[in-house]
Design an enzyme around this catalytic site. Structure first.
Site, mmCIF file in Angstrom:
data_model
loop_
_atom_site.group_PDB
_atom_site.id
_atom_site.type_symbol
_atom_site.label_atom_id
_atom_site.label_comp_id
_atom_site.label_asym_id
_atom_site.label_seq_id
_atom_site.Cartn_x
_atom_site.Cartn_y
_atom_site.Cartn_z
ATOM 1 N N GLU A 1 0.839 -1.205 0.000
ATOM 2 C CA GLU A 1 0.000 0.000 0.000
ATOM 3 C C GLU A 1 0.872 1.253 0.000
ATOM 4 O OE1 GLU A 1 -2.145 2.730 3.241
ATOM 5 O OE2 GLU A 1 -1.996 0.588 3.697
ATOM 6 N N ASP B 1 0.726 3.856 -3.177
ATOM 7 C CA ASP B 1 0.332 5.248 -2.976
ATOM 8 C C ASP B 1 1.243 6.181 -3.775
ATOM 9 O OD1 ASP B 1 -1.042 7.466 -1.303
ATOM 10 O OD2 ASP B 1 1.084 7.772 -0.888
ATOM 11 N N GLU C 1 -4.488 0.654 -3.474
ATOM 12 C CA GLU C 1 -3.089 1.093 -3.518
ATOM 13 C C GLU C 1 -2.136 -0.096 -3.422
ATOM 14 O OE1 GLU C 1 -3.453 5.598 -1.682
ATOM 15 O OE2 GLU C 1 -3.062 3.932 -0.313
#
Length: 230
Positions: free
Chosen positions: A48, A52, A124
């Protein structure tokens, strides 16, 4: 890994993971890892973190190239609207990712499968896994399929100024020329009012006024948007 997920990714997006362990990790929530410690699994939090950054870079580049007239502040505001939690959660659901996330029993019982923050993190994490597996080109292609059409359709146009919105609407109708003409000024020097007309291919489509030339153009664009079918 769920065979239905791999099949759906291939059929909908042409994505086939070389390392299925990355894909499995992207869909593994920390609550599932905590309840299945004997499996020695890794959760998706590190992916994640990476996803991002990948998402922000690709979206930033797209907005920079697509809207050359927008200032930094407007670009930042639009990017924030695209990558915020509720937007990414919606994208994840549209991709059916919510069907495949591995959750612990407690997280499942508390509604984790529909929780926006969890789905945002999942989206993400998937991007992070895709980037590691197939580099930035594959991640960009996926974002082009899932997110860019919504930008092009004006889903985030409320984050733009009226002149940019008008340009977007008219360009969807074909190759057009947009021109703003200052037609008059009224009032004393310290309190002027400017009047501007906006034309599409030489045809008047809006008339606006404001206390500066820029505000008059914005007003003309706003009035034009209200008068033309979208």
């Amino acid at each position: 890994m769920d065979n239905q997920l791999t099949t759906e990714l291939k059929e909908r997006y042409g994505i086939v993971f070389h390392d299925v362990n990355l894909l499995e990790q992207a869909f593994t929530h920390s609550s599932y890892v905590n309840e299945h410690r004997y499996l020695k699994l890794s959760d998706n939090e590190r992916l994640e973190f990476l996803g991002d950054a990948v998402l922000e870079l690709i979206v930033s580049q797209y907005l920079y190239l697509k809207f050359p007239e927008l200032p930094e502040g407007k670009l930042t505001k639009m990017r924030a609207a695209i990558v915020r939690e509720d937007s990414l959660a919606k994208f994840a659901k549209e991709c059916h990712f919510d069907n495949y996330i591995l959750l612990g029993k407690g997280e499942e019982a508390s509604g984790g499968r529909t929780r926006a923050s969890l789905l945002c993190d999942l989206f993400e994490a998937f991007l992070g896994a895709l980037y590691l597996d197939q580099k930035v080109g594959a991640a960009k292609k996926f974002i082009e399929d899932v997110i860019f059409p919504k930008i092009d359709a004006g889903a985030f146009s409320h984050e733009m100024d009226h002149k940019t919105q008008l340009q977007e609407v008219l360009q969807r109708k074909g190759d057009v020329s947009i021109e703003y003409r200052l037609i008059k000024e009224e009032g004393p020097a310290h309190d002027r009012t400017f009047f501007t007309e906006v034309y599409m291919n030489g045809e008047l489509i809006g008339l606006g006024q404001g206390k500066s030339k820029k505000l008059a153009e914005q007003d003309a664009a706003e009035r034009a948007l209200k008068s033309i079918p979208q």
